[in-house]
Design a protein around this motif. Sequence first.
Motif, PDB file in Angstrom:
ATOM      1  N   GLU A 169       0.827  -1.203   0.000  1.00 14.63           N
ATOM      2  CA  GLU A 169       0.000   0.000   0.000  1.00 14.63           C
ATOM      3  C   GLU A 169       0.864   1.258   0.000  1.00 14.63           C
ATOM      4  N   PRO A 170       0.341   2.332  -0.600  1.00 16.00           N
ATOM      5  CA  PRO A 170       1.079   3.600  -0.622  1.00 16.00           C
ATOM      6  C   PRO A 170       0.837   4.399   0.654  1.00 16.00           C
ATOM      7  N   VAL A 172       0.105   8.201   2.251  1.00 10.94           N
ATOM      8  CA  VAL A 172      -0.515   9.472   1.863  1.00 10.94           C
ATOM      9  C   VAL A 172      -0.096  10.534   2.866  1.00 10.94           C
ATOM     10  N   LYS A 185      -5.983  17.130  -4.290  1.00  8.03           N
ATOM     11  CA  LYS A 185      -6.128  15.677  -4.306  1.00  8.03           C
ATOM     12  C   LYS A 185      -4.771  14.974  -4.272  1.00  8.03           C
ATOM     13  N   ARG A 186      -3.753  15.627  -4.831  1.00  4.75           N
ATOM     14  CA  ARG A 186      -2.429  15.025  -4.905  1.00  4.75           C
ATOM     15  C   ARG A 186      -1.382  16.120  -4.756  1.00  4.75           C
ATOM     16  N   ARG A 244      -2.296   4.542   3.520  1.00  8.73           N
ATOM     17  CA  ARG A 244      -3.603   4.910   2.962  1.00  8.73           C
ATOM     18  C   ARG A 244      -4.746   4.228   3.700  1.00  8.73           C
ATOM     19  N   THR A 247      -6.828   6.059   6.335  1.00  8.12           N
ATOM     20  CA  THR A 247      -7.808   7.082   5.968  1.00  8.12           C
ATOM     21  C   THR A 247      -9.231   6.553   6.044  1.00  8.12           C
ATOM     22  N   THR A 256      -5.904  14.264   3.863  1.00  7.74           N
ATOM     23  CA  THR A 256      -4.975  13.182   3.515  1.00  7.74           C
ATOM     24  C   THR A 256      -4.843  13.072   1.996  1.00  7.74           C
ATOM     25  N   PRO A 257      -4.254  14.087   1.351  1.00  6.10           N
ATOM     26  CA  PRO A 257      -4.083  13.995  -0.103  1.00  6.10           C
ATOM     27  C   PRO A 257      -3.076  12.914  -0.485  1.00  6.10           C
ATOM     28  N   ALA A 258      -3.237  12.370  -1.679  1.00  5.58           N
ATOM     29  CA  ALA A 258      -2.270  11.408  -2.197  1.00  5.58           C
ATOM     30  C   ALA A 258      -0.951  12.112  -2.471  1.00  5.58           C
ATOM     31  N   VAL A 259       0.104  11.320  -2.593  1.00  2.33           N
ATOM     32  CA  VAL A 259       1.444  11.851  -2.829  1.00  2.33           C
ATOM     33  C   VAL A 259       1.931  11.352  -4.181  1.00  2.33           C
ATOM     34  N   PRO A 262       4.465   7.946  -4.319  1.00  2.00           N
ATOM     35  CA  PRO A 262       4.475   7.752  -2.868  1.00  2.00           C
ATOM     36  C   PRO A 262       5.400   6.619  -2.435  1.00  2.00           C
TER      37      PRO A 262
END
Length: 292
Positions: A169-170, A172, A185-186, A244, A247, A256-259, A262
């Motif tokens: 999993e990534p 965030v 969002k990112r 992630r 969340t 908690t925006p995505a990176v 990541p």
Amino acid sequence: MLDPRRLLTFRAVARAGSFSRAAEALTLSQPAVSQQVSALERELGAQLLVRGRGGTLPTPAGALLLEHADALADGLDLADRQLGALAAQGRRELRLGAFPSAIAALVPAALADLQASAPDLEVAVQEGSHAELAALVRDGELHAGLCFQDVSLARREPDGLQRIDIEEEPMVAVLPAGHRLAGRKRIALAELAEEPWTMPSGDGIIVRACRAAGFEPRVVIYTRDPLAVRGIAAAGLAVSLTPRRLTRVGLQGIATPAVVDPPLRTTYLLLPAVGAHPLAAALTEALRRAAG
């Protein structure tokens, strides 16, 4: 010392009164049964059985040996029952170790799933680092240990244990709800280069991700507690990264925006190389279902 297999074969013949019936009961060929009894007689230097009109009967030496053979059979039956009861008890107890964020977001769903199919199961869970959990599983203090590692590092394979991967999993970002980047969002990790940070340690997956993004994070709070990270970010004290999966837990007061690109982590289960818990396979599948 007498060969117990030969002794039990002799007992079967003496009790059945027939080599052929004993062979059928033991799922052996009649010559094999005869060979075992003959070998036992040679070993003892005495005739144990004679064939008569009433079938195969023990000699006086055979009658004496039959008493010991009966005692051996009774003892083995008792051992079988006791070990069966112990195995049944073992199925009802499961000692699992895990890292904090797994205990928060993955373990509860997996154990609820597992207990739905094994309602009498008693589970004990304790927190620990990967090194601590590996040692506890190796020593038998835990039946299983749930760990994670940065996928950018060499795969960790602890000696004497088997590793089963559960998910990848990534991470965030974790930002205060009013942060300048909270509505995105990112984001790129480098956009947080000037922020204060909170993280579990100074040498883990988060600090490596920051360095890979070109900056050294200014860490103001060290904590492994995912709830503490949420509180710290919600109060505007620091930013961080989180798996992630967390969340999904309903974290309030944060974004908690995505990176971009990541850091990734693999969650894996450690089991003994031999003698794993009877429910080890069921636990593995429950964790994978919970991971989704």
